[in-house]
Design a protein around this motif. Sequence first.
Motif, mmCIF file in Angstrom:
data_model
loop_
_atom_site.group_PDB
_atom_site.id
_atom_site.type_symbol
_atom_site.label_atom_id
_atom_site.label_comp_id
_atom_site.label_asym_id
_atom_site.label_seq_id
_atom_site.Cartn_x
_atom_site.Cartn_y
_atom_site.Cartn_z
ATOM 1 N N UNK A 90 -10.568 -3.981 12.171
ATOM 2 C CA UNK A 90 -11.856 -3.531 11.848
ATOM 3 C C UNK A 90 -11.948 -4.783 10.977
ATOM 4 N N UNK A 91 -13.827 -4.667 10.239
ATOM 5 C CA UNK A 91 -14.677 -5.201 9.005
ATOM 6 C C UNK A 91 -13.694 -4.917 7.940
ATOM 7 N N UNK A 92 -14.517 -5.689 6.772
ATOM 8 C CA UNK A 92 -14.179 -5.024 5.171
ATOM 9 C C UNK A 92 -14.181 -3.925 4.947
ATOM 10 N N UNK A 93 -15.049 -3.165 5.858
ATOM 11 C CA UNK A 93 -16.453 -1.591 5.087
ATOM 12 C C UNK A 93 -14.923 -1.377 5.554
ATOM 13 N N UNK A 94 -14.189 -0.807 7.381
ATOM 14 C CA UNK A 94 -13.682 0.075 7.775
ATOM 15 C C UNK A 94 -12.774 0.046 7.867
ATOM 16 N N UNK A 95 -11.957 -0.681 6.976
ATOM 17 C CA UNK A 95 -10.745 -0.561 6.616
ATOM 18 C C UNK A 95 -10.523 0.192 5.835
ATOM 19 N N UNK A 96 -9.303 0.759 6.034
ATOM 20 C CA UNK A 96 -9.200 1.661 5.186
ATOM 21 C C UNK A 96 -8.365 1.735 4.045
ATOM 22 N N UNK A 97 -8.590 0.247 3.669
ATOM 23 C CA UNK A 97 -7.507 -0.267 1.951
ATOM 24 C C UNK A 97 -8.746 -1.643 1.479
ATOM 25 N N UNK A 98 -7.357 -2.192 0.692
ATOM 26 C CA UNK A 98 -8.802 -2.949 -0.574
ATOM 27 C C UNK A 98 -7.812 -4.222 0.717
ATOM 28 N N UNK A 99 -9.570 -5.074 1.124
ATOM 29 C CA UNK A 99 -9.093 -6.475 1.749
ATOM 30 C C UNK A 99 -10.011 -7.362 0.890
ATOM 31 N N UNK A 100 -9.607 -8.504 0.474
ATOM 32 C CA UNK A 100 -10.077 -9.365 -0.049
ATOM 33 C C UNK A 100 -10.318 -10.873 1.238
ATOM 34 N N UNK A 101 -10.764 -11.505 1.506
ATOM 35 C CA UNK A 101 -11.339 -12.511 2.411
ATOM 36 C C UNK A 101 -12.124 -13.747 1.537
ATOM 37 N N UNK A 102 -11.258 -14.376 1.290
ATOM 38 C CA UNK A 102 -11.970 -16.305 0.466
ATOM 39 C C UNK A 102 -11.822 -17.456 2.056
ATOM 40 N N UNK A 103 -13.329 -17.420 1.843
ATOM 41 C CA UNK A 103 -13.426 -17.955 3.498
ATOM 42 C C UNK A 103 -13.434 -20.192 3.146
ATOM 43 N N UNK A 104 -13.275 -20.547 4.163
ATOM 44 C CA UNK A 104 -12.954 -21.990 3.749
ATOM 45 C C UNK A 104 -14.838 -22.522 2.795
#
Length: 713
Positions: free
Chosen positions: A60-74
């Motif tokens: 699932x992408x961040x919008x559809x994940x049912x909890x907090x998710x941070x992604x730091x890209x390269x």
Amino acid sequence: MINKRLFALSPLVLAMHVHAQNVESDTDKTETADPDDIEVIRIVESRIQRVSSGATGLGLDSFDTPQSLSIIEQDTISNYNLSDINSLFKQVTGINIDQTETDRTYFNARGFDITSMHVDGSGIPFGDIFVGDLDTAIYDKVEFIRGSNGLITGLGNPSGTVNYVRKRPTNDTEASVDFTLGRWANMRTVADVSTPLTDSGSWAARAVVVHQEKESWLNLYENDRTVLYGVIDGQLSDDVTLTFGYTYQDNNSDGVTWGAVPLIYSDGTLLSADTSTTTAMDWTYWDTLNKNAFAELSWYITDDLNYTSKLNYIRYEDDSELFYTYSYSGVGVDSETQLGLYGYPGKFTSDDKTLIWDNTLQGSFEAWGREHTFNLGVSLADSDTSDYDYGALSGFDAMPAMLSWTGTEVSRPEWDDPYQAGYTDVTLNRFYGAVQLAVTDNLDFVLGASFVDYENEGESWDVSTSTTENGSSPYIGFTWEAIEDLNIYGSYSDIYQPQYYLDEDLQPLGSAEGRSYELGVKKLFADNFLLSVAVFRTEQENLYEFVGYGDGDGVDDDDYSDDFDYALYRGVSVESNGVEVEVSGNLTREISVQGGFTALTMDDEDGDEARTFIPRRTLKLFADYSPQWQEKLNMGVSLRWQSETYLDTDYGRITQDSYALIGGYVNYAFNDKISFSLNLDNITNEKYYSSVRTDQSFYGSPTNYSLTMRWDY
């Protein structure tokens, strides 16, 4: 509803979809597609469409994940020169780090220690403290999943999980070289090359090489590391793809601390010293070597069903000669004479071998007139660790006045023959599954469970640490798109964490048990700008709390002989409640931001504040500006702020006032191949402790700067 990338679980479906579009647009050129092209497009599109399994294993992408998710890209990692995980973690929403020593670090989220770090979705809990300085150059991105993590780890505190996503080959030949010069003799070179191996692009390879040498604001401390990474992926048949690779990281530190400078004197006054102050001796070192061989096989059984098998073999070696300082209980260090410390040298080696085999079956199915997704998995892991201790034959002396040390006060000791101080043999087998059920057009449920069989046969200094655990962790979550591009979500998981600690009777402390609840709202705006607001509650019982050192007899001895035989702990109950706000994405065509604010409370079973060394409020922010009037220029600013922290000791309270650190970068591209970047950190030269987790610490970095030249092919 927003596109949920359900088919991210099956790159074959995406590949066939793109291929069909291409064929449609070229019907005037050919009536039928060449069957040989299917193989090429499949692996090419697989490279483009890689999506991490995230918090649930469902892609699932961040919008559809049912909890907090941070992604730091390269791009962010590179722009802000976050070359190691310590500098990276410090800038992530809701994540804190405690550096009580130069080469060992604690990470925490929502008040509890992070004990699980995965690479490409595979890993086992590592304990509560991380040794060494992991380089970030080999990763495309790093994901931080906060809150319940039992579904993807089976074990762990309800704090969160870190997932490193390795770089993979690209479809075209690409190459870059970065050369950095910085303060404290920092020299760093990174070379990154990717190229197809066949004319069709069905096989490709990528290699990353890193070498860095640097000194420090701390007296005596130096570090050098070398990183090698290689990976190849390609098509074995129409339905089977293969990836295999190897990582090597050699990290060597000299002038290291074991423990650190005492922060409080016996009369209750706090230490005031230069930021360069250290307790290290000039002969100390701490070397670590990490090697990881991995392979991944993917079989696209049907358009809706994909099987993946991952094998990871990890070898970790640790070699150190250290110097610790301590004072007798109730005596402490005199604030006028600086006397009262005693030396304690130590030499240690360890060797850890871990084998992890993960197997997952992912896909989609139709039921009740709707399409749903699922994953099922089996993970088998075995880890063997041997620890050796070399007794020092000298060096246990009263130390001179503390702030006058030069690192030559105690000569390198002669060491006794090594003996096995401890060992562990951990077996962790997991069976897990999750399903995303589309109840209506706007409402999805995520249901899952992880079943764990855990066994540890171990011993530490002749005391058994063996334990066996069998249990399950349920996961329940939902997302409801109340209005277009606005998701209301919630999740729950309970988790348990086997603990390796001994209580005051030299008995295993037993497992900590926890539960995590989260309820939030995610709003998606134009240009994929995402606003998330979450409230959370975390509960832990029998969580380890350090009591002190001893030999288990309850007697306070008058010499060093058995003061440090064992680290002793007790179990406590702790509750954490809080709120988190996070933003990420493009505000305008020129400005993008990523960051967030966290506020929490932590109380023990008596209603008193718990774990006060963790800040109750933190703010993290990246803000980037790419002006349209000058396309060759881009710049950014970083902010990290935390509220007051403190630790109560026998001599009084150690307090770290709230502080803010400001950094940033300016990048200018002279042409398509050459660019220069200037990076600054702690621009205001703020003076602060690296941690108040214990009564020993050192000062964080003063103003730092570096200049990087980058060449792109």
